[in-house]
Design an enzyme around this catalytic site. Structure first.
Site, PDB file in Angstrom:
ATOM      1  N   HIS A 251       0.875  -1.185   0.000  1.00 14.23           N
ATOM      2  CA  HIS A 251       0.000   0.000   0.000  1.00 14.23           C
ATOM      3  C   HIS A 251       0.909   1.231   0.000  1.00 14.23           C
ATOM      4  O   HIS A 251       1.694   1.415  -0.920  1.00 14.23           O
ATOM      5  CB  HIS A 251      -0.934  -0.100   1.217  1.00 14.23           C
ATOM      6  CG  HIS A 251      -2.049   0.878   1.254  1.00 14.23           C
ATOM      7  ND1 HIS A 251      -2.437   1.626   0.192  1.00 14.23           N
ATOM      8  CD2 HIS A 251      -2.893   1.230   2.265  1.00 14.23           C
ATOM      9  CE1 HIS A 251      -3.460   2.395   0.537  1.00 14.23           C
ATOM     10  NE2 HIS A 251      -3.749   2.177   1.796  1.00 14.23           N
TER      11      HIS A 251
ATOM     12  N   HIS B 180      -2.273  -1.941  -9.879  1.00 17.41           N
ATOM     13  CA  HIS B 180      -3.219  -1.337  -8.950  1.00 17.41           C
ATOM     14  C   HIS B 180      -4.473  -2.184  -8.904  1.00 17.41           C
ATOM     15  O   HIS B 180      -4.887  -2.719  -9.930  1.00 17.41           O
ATOM     16  CB  HIS B 180      -3.576   0.095  -9.390  1.00 17.41           C
ATOM     17  CG  HIS B 180      -4.141   0.903  -8.271  1.00 17.41           C
ATOM     18  ND1 HIS B 180      -5.470   0.842  -7.931  1.00 17.41           N
ATOM     19  CD2 HIS B 180      -3.557   1.758  -7.404  1.00 17.41           C
ATOM     20  CE1 HIS B 180      -5.666   1.633  -6.902  1.00 17.41           C
ATOM     21  NE2 HIS B 180      -4.530   2.206  -6.554  1.00 17.41           N
TER      22      HIS B 180
ATOM     23  N   ASP C 138       2.860   5.678  -6.789  1.00 21.54           N
ATOM     24  CA  ASP C 138       4.077   5.512  -5.999  1.00 21.54           C
ATOM     25  C   ASP C 138       5.331   5.322  -6.830  1.00 21.54           C
ATOM     26  O   ASP C 138       6.437   5.367  -6.305  1.00 21.54           O
ATOM     27  CB  ASP C 138       3.918   4.316  -5.059  1.00 21.54           C
ATOM     28  CG  ASP C 138       3.030   4.674  -3.889  1.00 21.54           C
ATOM     29  OD1 ASP C 138       3.089   5.837  -3.472  1.00 21.54           O
ATOM     30  OD2 ASP C 138       2.287   3.810  -3.431  1.00 21.54           O
TER      31      ASP C 138
HETATM   32  N1  ACO Z   1       4.926  -6.761 -10.584  1.00 22.82           N
HETATM   33  C1  ACO Z   1       4.813  -7.932 -11.227  1.00 22.82           C
HETATM   34  N2  ACO Z   1       3.663  -8.621 -11.355  1.00 22.82           N
HETATM   35  C2  ACO Z   1       2.566  -8.077 -10.808  1.00 22.82           C
HETATM   36  C3  ACO Z   1       2.602  -6.845 -10.125  1.00 22.82           C
HETATM   37  C4  ACO Z   1       3.840  -6.167 -10.026  1.00 22.82           C
HETATM   38  N3  ACO Z   1       3.932  -4.999  -9.421  1.00 22.82           N
HETATM   39  N4  ACO Z   1       1.359  -6.545  -9.693  1.00 22.82           N
HETATM   40  C5  ACO Z   1       0.574  -7.555 -10.069  1.00 22.82           C
HETATM   41  N5  ACO Z   1       1.297  -8.477 -10.749  1.00 22.82           N
HETATM   42  C6  ACO Z   1       0.815  -9.707 -11.376  1.00 22.82           C
HETATM   43  C7  ACO Z   1       0.434 -10.746 -10.330  1.00 22.82           C
HETATM   44  O1  ACO Z   1       1.524 -11.586 -10.032  1.00 22.82           O
HETATM   45  C8  ACO Z   1      -0.692 -11.460 -11.038  1.00 22.82           C
HETATM   46  O2  ACO Z   1      -0.119 -12.299 -12.011  1.00 22.82           O
HETATM   47  P1  ACO Z   1      -0.759 -13.755 -12.322  1.00 22.82           P
HETATM   48  O3  ACO Z   1      -2.106 -13.457 -12.888  1.00 22.82           O
HETATM   49  O4  ACO Z   1       0.192 -14.385 -13.278  1.00 22.82           O
HETATM   50  O5  ACO Z   1      -0.829 -14.457 -11.000  1.00 22.82           O
HETATM   51  C9  ACO Z   1      -1.411 -10.365 -11.790  1.00 22.82           C
HETATM   52  O6  ACO Z   1      -0.420  -9.361 -12.032  1.00 22.82           O
HETATM   53  C10 ACO Z   1      -2.575  -9.752 -11.024  1.00 22.82           C
HETATM   54  O7  ACO Z   1      -2.088  -9.243  -9.778  1.00 22.82           O
HETATM   55  P2  ACO Z   1      -2.873  -9.267  -8.421  1.00 22.82           P
HETATM   56  O8  ACO Z   1      -1.898  -9.465  -7.302  1.00 22.82           O
HETATM   57  O9  ACO Z   1      -4.029 -10.221  -8.495  1.00 22.82           O
HETATM   58  O10 ACO Z   1      -3.462  -7.794  -8.390  1.00 22.82           O
HETATM   59  P3  ACO Z   1      -4.088  -7.086  -7.127  1.00 22.82           P
HETATM   60  O11 ACO Z   1      -5.118  -6.191  -7.650  1.00 22.82           O
HETATM   61  O12 ACO Z   1      -4.489  -8.067  -6.078  1.00 22.82           O
HETATM   62  O13 ACO Z   1      -2.845  -6.282  -6.521  1.00 22.82           O
HETATM   63  C11 ACO Z   1      -1.304  -4.566  -6.090  1.00 22.82           C
HETATM   64  C12 ACO Z   1      -2.662  -4.940  -6.706  1.00 22.82           C
HETATM   65  C13 ACO Z   1      -1.220  -5.050  -4.620  1.00 22.82           C
HETATM   66  C14 ACO Z   1      -1.160  -3.047  -6.104  1.00 22.82           C
HETATM   67  C15 ACO Z   1      -0.187  -5.239  -6.919  1.00 22.82           C
HETATM   68  O14 ACO Z   1      -0.266  -4.803  -8.270  1.00 22.82           O
HETATM   69  C16 ACO Z   1       1.193  -4.970  -6.361  1.00 22.82           C
HETATM   70  O15 ACO Z   1       1.627  -5.687  -5.446  1.00 22.82           O
HETATM   71  N6  ACO Z   1       1.915  -3.915  -6.867  1.00 22.82           N
HETATM   72  C17 ACO Z   1       3.213  -3.563  -6.347  1.00 22.82           C
HETATM   73  C18 ACO Z   1       3.049  -2.776  -5.060  1.00 22.82           C
HETATM   74  C19 ACO Z   1       2.575  -1.367  -5.305  1.00 22.82           C
HETATM   75  O16 ACO Z   1       3.081  -0.652  -6.164  1.00 22.82           O
HETATM   76  N7  ACO Z   1       1.602  -0.937  -4.479  1.00 22.82           N
HETATM   77  C20 ACO Z   1       1.064   0.420  -4.542  1.00 22.82           C
HETATM   78  C21 ACO Z   1      -0.375   0.394  -4.910  1.00 22.82           C
HETATM   79  S1  ACO Z   1      -0.934   2.061  -5.080  1.00 22.82           S
HETATM   80  C22 ACO Z   1      -1.167   2.571  -3.524  1.00 22.82           C
HETATM   81  O17 ACO Z   1      -1.425   1.839  -2.605  1.00 22.82           O
HETATM   82  C23 ACO Z   1      -1.035   3.974  -3.327  1.00 22.82           C
END
Ligand code: ACO
Length: 423
Positions: free
Chosen positions: A263, A302, A358
């Site tokens: 987050h 996201h 971010d």
């Molecule tokens: N890098 C690589 N792969 C990713 C990333 C990433 N940053 N984010 C998602 N994926 C992949 C997942 O592994 C998944 O792949 P799969 O289908 O092969 O299993 C697919 O994309 C879908 O991802 P989910 O985890 O289901 O997406 P979710 O909506 O649950 O998660 C989140 C969103 C937590 C923001 C995620 O994208 C992440 O961890 N990002 C990195 C952390 C980040 O930047 N957070 C800031 C969010 S903005 C904020 O809070 C202000």
């Protein structure tokens, strides 16, 4: 047009009203299953509306973010953080007289009780500033015990303003404590952002003068971070508030949730990632590692935005403005190369992974010479406007109840307690 969802369960037929694109989860209880009344299973609340809200609108597919109906692009260009805080809390933009009163009110409450300050002072010097902030904010209800009277409109208003006003002060104290520097108290002569910069960076000069471009860039960053509907930290605030808690106690839950690297902690994680990559030529290797599941590309992806994060576009512009003052952050080139490759790579494109807010905010904070641990604090300060607005909306919503989700029990049942020597 009213819609109805028809559910056939065995020989029974059920009609469930569809309103606002949702069914009432409690209506499902009319349908019985072998495991009891039907419920929904939704880890992470991916497809569950937990409240009605008129504060922030997001259309993730279209990349739209609006506060009280105003597009984020217009607010970022024309408004100020304090004006946006007023808008979030009260629903309308203030007129000139209302804005002046509001700014005076917030600025009047910037000082914190000396004992709240001591909570920061008594922390370990190298403890994370988010921890210090959490402890100090947790203490505030003790200094303002009438804040617990959340049914009193005057108390609500007063304590929301107090929290909004004191967050920058506590954040700045937490920062200076880590550096072993004296605390700088708020100054009546300075506006909200200038004063924050003064409390953070003032040394021995008589008058702290911040570069206007930096003040504006931080103001814009604060507007972008002010609210984001039912995100993890806001949901935490609302859940704690649903038990009848004051804004300070509820905000602690928000700060705690924001601390997490998935987050608000993501901006800190982005900088760690960039420094681990180290140079532009190592970007392709890192991207391959991400695709092989060895790491995440922090600052990408996201839960809601599956097209682009509108805040990321605006923040890129702010980053350029800040770099004009501070000089270009050397890690910018690595970030740009990551973005360039990822936006053209099937792995990221097919999963709709785009830079989020971010991805660039950390670069700005680093250029301002903040240590990475301060980045999430720089997020918590402006998000306070959203937290208090959402806190109050929850408190006043007659449909809200104490948050208490169901579970699917997967453990053992009916076991007999065995004495210690019989195990
Ligand atoms: N890098 C690589 N792969 C990713 C990333 C990433 N940053 N984010 C998602 N994926 C992949 C997942 O592994 C998944 O792949 P799969 O289908 O092969 O299993 C697919 O994309 C879908 O991802 P989910 O985890 O289901 O997406 P979710 O909506 O649950 O998660 C989140 C969103 C937590 C923001 C995620 O994208 C992440 O961890 N990002 C990195 C952390 C980040 O930047 N957070 C800031 C969010 S903005 C904020 O809070 C202000």
């Amino acid at each position: 047009m009213a819609k109805t969802l028809y559910v056939r369960s065995g020989s029974e037929e059920h009609e469930l009203a569809v309103t606002d694109g949702t069914i009432r989860a409690s209506d499902l209880r009319r349908i019985s299953t072998d495991a009891g009344p039907l419920a929904t299973y939704d880890p992470g609340l991916l497809n569950t509306a937990s409240c009605r809200s008129s504060i922030t609108y997001i259309d993730g597919d279209a990349g739209i973010l609006e506060y009280r109906g105003y597009p984020i692009e217009q607010l970022a260009e024309k408004s100020t953080y304090l004006e946006v805080a007023y808008l979030l809390l009260k629903g309308e933009l203030p007129n000139a007289a209302q804005l002046a009163t509001w700014e005076n009110e917030v600025n009047h409450h910037r000082l914190v009780h000396e004992n709240a300050k001591d909570i920061i002072t008594k922390s370990r010097y190298d403890s994370h500033p988010m921890g210090k902030l959490m402890s100090a904010v947790a203490s505030l209800h003790a200094f303002y015990p009438s804040s617990r009277n959340i049914t009193d409109a005057c108390e609500r208003e007063l304590n929301m303003v107090r929290l909004l006003a004191k967050m920058p002060t506590l954040a700045a104290f937490a920062y200076r404590h880590s550096l072993g520097r004296n605390y700088v108290y708020p100054s009546d002569e300075l506006g909200f952002v200038e004063n924050f910069l003064s409390m953070l960076f003032k040394r021995q000069e008589r008058h702290f003068i911040a570069d206007e471009r930096l003040v504006r860039a931080i103001d814009v960053l604060f507007i972008l971070h002010a609210d984001h509907e039912q995100n993890c930290s806001t949901n935490a605030v609302r859940a704690v508030a649903s038990a009848g808690n004051d804004p300070y106690t509820s905000a602690v839950a928000g700060i705690a949730a924001l601390f997490g690297p998935l987050h608000g902690g993501a901006n800190e994680a982005v900088l760690k990632m960039l420094s681990e990559i180290g140079s532009v030529d190592r970007v392709p290797e890192f991207i391959e590692g991400v695709k092989a599941g060895q790491a995440k590309l922090m600052g990408f992806g996201h839960r809601v935005y599956k097209n682009y994060d509108p805040r990321a576009r605006i923040i890129k512009k702010s980053a350029d403005e800040v770099f004009e003052v501070t000089g270009v952050n050397p890690r910018l080139a690595i970030a740009q190369e990551l973005e360039r490759i990822a936006l053209n790579d099937e792995y990221f494109v097919s999963r709709k992974l785009y830079p989020n807010v971010d991805f660039y905010s950390g670069l700005i904070y680093e250029a301002l010479k903040f240590p990475p641990a301060m980045f999430t604090v720089m997020f918590a300060v402006p998000r306070t406007a959203g937290w208090v607005a959402q806190w109050q909306e929850g408190v006043l919503d007659p449909e809200q109840k104490i948050t208490r989700p169901k579970q699917i029990y997967t453990g053992l049942r009916g076991r007999d307690y065995a004495a210690l020597d019989a195990r």
